[in-house]
Design a protein around this motif. Structure first.
Motif, PDB file in Angstrom:
ATOM      1  N   PRO A 123       0.817  -1.208   0.000  1.00 36.46           N
ATOM      2  CA  PRO A 123       0.000   0.000   0.000  1.00 36.46           C
ATOM      3  C   PRO A 123       0.858   1.269   0.000  1.00 36.46           C
ATOM      4  O   PRO A 123       2.057   1.207   0.239  1.00 36.46           O
ATOM      5  N   SER A 124       0.209   2.395  -0.220  1.00 33.27           N
ATOM      6  CA  SER A 124       0.907   3.675  -0.294  1.00 33.27           C
ATOM      7  C   SER A 124       1.454   4.079   1.082  1.00 33.27           C
ATOM      8  O   SER A 124       1.053   3.538   2.114  1.00 33.27           O
ATOM      9  N   PHE A 125       2.338   5.052   1.092  1.00 27.89           N
ATOM     10  CA  PHE A 125       2.898   5.576   2.333  1.00 27.89           C
ATOM     11  C   PHE A 125       1.777   6.025   3.271  1.00 27.89           C
ATOM     12  O   PHE A 125       1.774   5.702   4.454  1.00 27.89           O
ATOM     13  N   GLU A 126       0.800   6.756   2.731  1.00 28.29           N
ATOM     14  CA  GLU A 126      -0.307   7.267   3.543  1.00 28.29           C
ATOM     15  C   GLU A 126      -1.108   6.118   4.155  1.00 28.29           C
ATOM     16  O   GLU A 126      -1.508   6.178   5.320  1.00 28.29           O
ATOM     17  N   GLU A 127      -1.332   5.056   3.373  1.00 27.24           N
ATOM     18  CA  GLU A 127      -2.087   3.900   3.889  1.00 27.24           C
ATOM     19  C   GLU A 127      -1.304   3.180   4.987  1.00 27.24           C
ATOM     20  O   GLU A 127      -1.894   2.701   5.964  1.00 27.24           O
ATOM     21  N   LYS A 128      -0.001   3.116   4.854  1.00 28.63           N
ATOM     22  CA  LYS A 128       0.830   2.469   5.877  1.00 28.63           C
ATOM     23  C   LYS A 128       0.781   3.251   7.185  1.00 28.63           C
ATOM     24  O   LYS A 128       0.641   2.677   8.267  1.00 28.63           O
ATOM     25  N   VAL A 129       0.877   4.576   7.090  1.00 30.37           N
ATOM     26  CA  VAL A 129       0.810   5.416   8.290  1.00 30.37           C
ATOM     27  C   VAL A 129      -0.570   5.289   8.934  1.00 30.37           C
ATOM     28  O   VAL A 129      -0.688   5.180  10.157  1.00 30.37           O
ATOM     29  N   ARG A 130      -1.606   5.256   8.093  1.00 26.98           N
ATOM     30  CA  ARG A 130      -2.966   5.099   8.610  1.00 26.98           C
ATOM     31  C   ARG A 130      -3.113   3.748   9.340  1.00 26.98           C
ATOM     32  O   ARG A 130      -3.698   3.663  10.422  1.00 26.98           O
ATOM     33  N   LEU A 131      -2.554   2.681   8.782  1.00 28.40           N
ATOM     34  CA  LEU A 131      -2.614   1.363   9.419  1.00 28.40           C
ATOM     35  C   LEU A 131      -1.905   1.377  10.771  1.00 28.40           C
ATOM     36  O   LEU A 131      -2.426   0.844  11.761  1.00 28.40           O
ATOM     37  N   LEU A 132      -0.754   2.005  10.845  1.00 24.72           N
ATOM     38  CA  LEU A 132      -0.045   2.104  12.118  1.00 24.72           C
ATOM     39  C   LEU A 132      -0.868   2.878  13.150  1.00 24.72           C
ATOM     40  O   LEU A 132      -0.912   2.523  14.329  1.00 24.72           O
ATOM     41  N   GLY A 133      -1.549   3.925  12.696  1.00 23.12           N
ATOM     42  CA  GLY A 133      -2.435   4.679  13.586  1.00 23.12           C
ATOM     43  C   GLY A 133      -3.607   3.827  14.064  1.00 23.12           C
ATOM     44  O   GLY A 133      -4.016   3.921  15.231  1.00 23.12           O
ATOM     45  N   GLU A 134      -4.148   2.999  13.187  1.00 22.89           N
ATOM     46  CA  GLU A 134      -5.244   2.104  13.566  1.00 22.89           C
ATOM     47  C   GLU A 134      -4.775   1.064  14.592  1.00 22.89           C
ATOM     48  O   GLU A 134      -5.516   0.730  15.519  1.00 22.89           O
ATOM     49  N   ILE A 135      -3.563   0.578  14.444  1.00 26.59           N
ATOM     50  CA  ILE A 135      -3.012  -0.364  15.421  1.00 26.59           C
ATOM     51  C   ILE A 135      -2.892   0.315  16.776  1.00 26.59           C
ATOM     52  O   ILE A 135      -3.288  -0.237  17.801  1.00 26.59           O
ATOM     53  N   ASP A 136      -2.385   1.537  16.788  1.00 27.58           N
ATOM     54  CA  ASP A 136      -2.250   2.308  18.015  1.00 27.58           C
ATOM     55  C   ASP A 136      -3.619   2.483  18.687  1.00 27.58           C
ATOM     56  O   ASP A 136      -3.777   2.203  19.873  1.00 27.58           O
ATOM     57  N   ALA A 137      -4.596   2.920  17.904  1.00 30.44           N
ATOM     58  CA  ALA A 137      -5.936   3.153  18.460  1.00 30.44           C
ATOM     59  C   ALA A 137      -6.569   1.854  18.955  1.00 30.44           C
ATOM     60  O   ALA A 137      -7.187   1.827  20.034  1.00 30.44           O
ATOM     61  N   TYR A 138      -6.420   0.786  18.210  1.00 30.88           N
ATOM     62  CA  TYR A 138      -7.011  -0.505  18.594  1.00 30.88           C
ATOM     63  C   TYR A 138      -6.466  -0.972  19.947  1.00 30.88           C
ATOM     64  O   TYR A 138      -7.220  -1.386  20.830  1.00 30.88           O
ATOM     65  N   LEU A 139      -5.154  -0.897  20.100  1.00 29.91           N
ATOM     66  CA  LEU A 139      -4.545  -1.362  21.350  1.00 29.91           C
ATOM     67  C   LEU A 139      -4.954  -0.503  22.541  1.00 29.91           C
ATOM     68  O   LEU A 139      -5.190  -1.018  23.640  1.00 29.91           O
ATOM     69  N   ARG A 140      -5.076   0.784  22.332  1.00 31.06           N
ATOM     70  CA  ARG A 140      -5.494   1.672  23.425  1.00 31.06           C
ATOM     71  C   ARG A 140      -6.957   1.436  23.811  1.00 31.06           C
ATOM     72  O   ARG A 140      -7.319   1.530  24.992  1.00 31.06           O
ATOM     73  N   GLU A 141      -7.780   1.115  22.819  1.00 34.18           N
ATOM     74  CA  GLU A 141      -9.188   0.833  23.094  1.00 34.18           C
ATOM     75  C   GLU A 141      -9.377  -0.493  23.819  1.00 34.18           C
ATOM     76  O   GLU A 141     -10.318  -0.653  24.594  1.00 34.18           O
ATOM     77  N   ARG A 142      -8.504  -1.459  23.562  1.00 31.21           N
ATOM     78  CA  ARG A 142      -8.622  -2.787  24.156  1.00 31.21           C
ATOM     79  C   ARG A 142      -8.416  -2.784  25.663  1.00 31.21           C
ATOM     80  O   ARG A 142      -9.001  -3.588  26.369  1.00 31.21           O
ATOM     81  N   ASP A 143      -7.531  -1.898  26.132  1.00 24.55           N
ATOM     82  CA  ASP A 143      -7.209  -1.906  27.552  1.00 24.55           C
ATOM     83  C   ASP A 143      -6.814  -0.494  27.971  1.00 24.55           C
ATOM     84  O   ASP A 143      -5.842   0.063  27.464  1.00 24.55           O
ATOM     85  N   PRO A 144      -7.543   0.105  28.899  1.00 26.68           N
ATOM     86  CA  PRO A 144      -7.244   1.474  29.320  1.00 26.68           C
ATOM     87  C   PRO A 144      -5.891   1.606  30.042  1.00 26.68           C
ATOM     88  O   PRO A 144      -5.393   2.713  30.232  1.00 26.68           O
TER      89      PRO A 144
END
Length: 167
Positions: A123-144
């Motif tokens: 995927p594009s650079f922008e899509e890769k950065v977006r995926l990394l951001g989604e990983i960050d958000a997912y992990l933070r949502e899973r456990d406070p």
């Protein structure tokens, strides 16, 4: 430079390159011209932001001659006739006064391990950065209790041509 025929990227025709390799390896037991093109990309996301990113492209060659227990090797980061001739002079020194029998080439397996697709372009650079951001958000949502998230993506693409004295 992304095609699979790296020999054609020298500033000389293929016949000249083959002749130099053949002459360099004359009297050697083994050896080859190894030509490489590579790209590497790495992205690191840390605590909600892109912390680092790197991209590297490189190309070059190595020329090796083996005579008995001795090995002559030279390399360069440019695909030029001048660099190849200098490398040939260095690698050929190991065969001075030596007469060997060139080793049989390795048997080809015709097993294709990878596709020709370069993984860095999609995927594009922008899509890769977006995926990394989604990983960050997912992990933070899973456990406070999560206080720090670090995630990284890395990709590499390498094309190699190997030319032996026997073609």
């Amino acid at each position: 430079m992304t095609d699979r025929d790296l020999i054609s990227h020298f500033d000389a025709d293929e016949t000249t390159i083959r002749d130099i390799v053949s002459d360099t390896l004359h009297g050697a037991d083994d050896g080859e011209l190894y030509v490489e093109y590579s790209q590497n990309e790495s992205l690191t996301f840390d605590d909600g932001r892109l912390k680092s990113g790197s991209f590297n492209t490189g190309h070059g060659f190595g020329l090796r001659a083996v005579a008995g227990e001795a090995s002559g090797f030279a390399h360069a980061g440019e695909l030029s006739l001048g660099a190849l001739k200098r490398a040939a002079s260095t690698a050929k020194a190991v065969t001075a006064g030596y007469t060997g029998a060139y080793a049989e080439p390795p048997r080809g397996t015709n097993t294709r391990l990878y596709s020709d697709e370069n993984p860095i372009g999609a995927p594009s650079f922008e899509e890769k950065v977006r995926l990394l951001g989604e990983i960050d958000a997912y992990l933070r949502e899973r456990d406070p209790r999560v206080r720090q998230v670090s995630a990284s993506l890395a990709a590499s693409h390498q094309v190699v041509d190997i030319l032996r004295a026997d073609g």
